[in-house]
Design an enzyme around this catalytic site. Structure first.
Site, short mmCIF file in Angstrom:
data_model
loop_
_atom_site.label_atom_id
_atom_site.label_comp_id
_atom_site.label_asym_id
_atom_site.label_seq_id
_atom_site.Cartn_x
_atom_site.Cartn_y
_atom_site.Cartn_z
N ALA A 43 0.88 -1.08 0.09
CA ALA A 43 0.10 -0.04 -0.03
C ALA A 43 0.84 1.15 0.08
O ALA A 43 0.33 2.51 -0.46
CB ALA A 43 -0.86 0.02 1.34
N ARG A 44 1.99 1.47 0.41
CA ARG A 44 2.56 2.42 0.71
C ARG A 44 3.32 3.00 -0.73
O ARG A 44 3.12 4.23 -0.81
CB ARG A 44 4.17 2.19 1.57
CG ARG A 44 3.76 2.18 2.99
CD ARG A 44 4.88 1.53 3.71
NE ARG A 44 4.56 1.49 5.32
CZ ARG A 44 4.95 0.81 6.08
NH1 ARG A 44 5.77 -0.20 5.90
NH2 ARG A 44 4.60 0.88 7.49
N TYR A 51 0.76 9.19 7.52
CA TYR A 51 0.15 7.98 7.57
C TYR A 51 0.61 6.74 6.93
O TYR A 51 1.48 6.85 5.91
CB TYR A 51 -1.18 8.16 7.23
CG TYR A 51 -1.97 8.50 5.78
CD1 TYR A 51 -0.83 8.76 4.75
CD2 TYR A 51 -3.03 8.79 5.50
CE1 TYR A 51 -1.27 9.10 3.49
CE2 TYR A 51 -3.41 9.12 4.27
CZ TYR A 51 -2.58 9.42 3.23
OH TYR A 51 -3.12 9.70 1.80
N GLU A 52 0.25 5.62 7.16
CA GLU A 52 0.66 4.20 6.54
C GLU A 52 2.29 4.14 6.99
O GLU A 52 2.88 3.51 5.97
CB GLU A 52 0.29 4.30 5.25
CG GLU A 52 -1.15 4.04 4.86
CD GLU A 52 -1.55 3.38 3.69
OE1 GLU A 52 -0.96 2.43 3.08
OE2 GLU A 52 -2.65 3.66 3.24
N GLY A 53 2.68 4.60 8.22
CA GLY A 53 3.95 4.57 8.51
C GLY A 53 4.66 5.63 8.26
O GLY A 53 4.91 6.19 6.99
#
Length: 386
Positions: free
Chosen positions: A246-247, A368-370
């Protein structure tokens, strides 16, 4: 753009561009300023579902569009050029879907497809991993799922959940064995209409305001055992695998923001005249635009590099490439958006012009997402072990 697409792929990207420019753009300023975006935003969401954008990744045999990630990334970039909030809402459905596509049963894939193609519910889903004390350290979560006969009972609260208030189904990560640490986390499909599922307050965010972000609360929620995704204890692995994939999609949103910043800067620089000529003719502005373009194209290329790796060597670990794409593109989005504000000067600082919003939207791409700090930790680990 850097994506080399076939005609049918490009047609879909063009469809996304047309949707964003005609159906989203006219309402972006109004909805960004609204305290509660309301029905107009829900109408936009519904049209996105009707056009299949929430089902881009779903295989055709389940009713989706069955697109590869080159196409998905290019679509997300086009959407984010107009509004990164709407693009985030659509991408977040892809985030919730990925663990099911990777590890779910055929029945689970069919169930999820029914939601994301609009046959059931809103057409949106959500990925429920983050908790108040378990953001970057996802293994520190406290949500639990206790096995009772042929079902699990779920209790806990998730926060900062994109699509939390509009999703009809959730992918939820919960502890099934407290004694095993990260090996005691499992993943579940949880429908929004199950008793005990509720939604907390919507976050009043700095940017991506056209996306919905809420708490999601699970209080004695009974889940059939067949809603367990994959195997017990593998949830943390599934979550990390999902985020790796997803990243780079987050990176595509960041690139969309950066590209829009360039486009707005060029348009303004051609019109604004100082010292007898358009400012784009002044070397200081022209070189600034050149740097913005170089950085954005390299960020786009980092996504393509990840995808080349992903498709060429399916079994290879691509965590490093994913972290590089997300981190670099997120940083570039902020840098390029800030440069756009500088080029537009006072107009760039005004909310009547779009570039100040690009800065607000870009900032979340580093979080977001890490967070980008975590991405650097990941990359540093690979460098140290070469």
């Amino acid at each position: 753009m850097g994506y080399i697409l076939k005609k049918d792929q490009q047609d879909l990207v063009n469809l996304a561009k047309d949707f964003a420019e005609k159906k989203v753009a006219p309402f972006v300023h109004e909805l960004d300023q609204a305290k509660e975006p309301g029905q107009k935003l829900l109408d936009i969401y519904q049209e996105a579902v009707d056009m299949g954008f929430c089902g881009l990744e779903i295989p055709e045999e389940y009713g989706g569009l069955g697109q590869d990630y080159y196409t998905v990334a290019a679509v997300y970039e086009e959407l984010a050029k107009v509004d990164a909030g709407v693009a985030t809402a659509i991408a977040a459905s892809g985030l919730g879907l990925k663990p099911v596509l990777q590890h779910g049963t055929d029945a689970q894939k069919k169930l999820y497809a029914e939601y994301l193609t609009g046959e059931k519910g809103s057409g949106f889903c959500a990925f429920c991993l983050t908790e108040a004390n378990a953001g970057s350290d996802a293994a520190a979560g406290t949500t639990v799922a206790v096995k009772q006969g042929d079902e699990y009972v779920l209790n806990g609260t998730k926060c900062f959940i994109t699509n939390g208030g509009v999703a009809s189904v959730y992918t939820v990560f919960a502890i099934t064995d407290k004694t095993k640490g990260v090996k005691g986390i499992s993943a579940f499909i949880v429908e929004r209409d199950r008793p005990g599922v509720s939604v907390g307050k919507e976050e009043d965010k700095m940017g991506i305001r056209l996306s919905n972000t809420t708490e999601v609360i699970f209080q004695d929620v009974h889940i059939p055992a067949d809603h367990l995704i994959g195997q017990e204890g593998k949830g943390f692995i599934y979550a990390m695998q999902t985020l790796d994939l997803a990243r780079p999609m987050v990176a595509s949103l960041a690139v969309g923001i950066a590209q829009r910043a360039i486009d707005e800067s060029v348009k303004y620089a051609k019109q604004r005249v100082t010292f007898g000529k358009p400012i784009i003719k002044h070397e200081v502005i022209a070189f600034k635009l050149a740097d913005m373009d170089m950085k954005t194209e390299v960020a786009r290329a980092s996504i393509i590099n990840f995808l080349n790796t992903y498709y060429a060597v399916p079994k290879r670990n691509y965590t490093r490439e994913a972290a590089i794409a997300k981190c670099f593109a997120g940083d570039i989005a902020v840098q390029v958006a800030l440069e756009a504000v500088q080029i537009l000067g006072g107009f760039g600082y005004s909310r009547e012009y779009p570039v100040e919003k690009l800065v607000r939207d870009a900032k979340i791409m580093q979080i977001y997402e890490g967070t980008n700090e975590v991405q650097r930790m990941v990359i540093a680990g690979f460098v140290a072990n070469q």
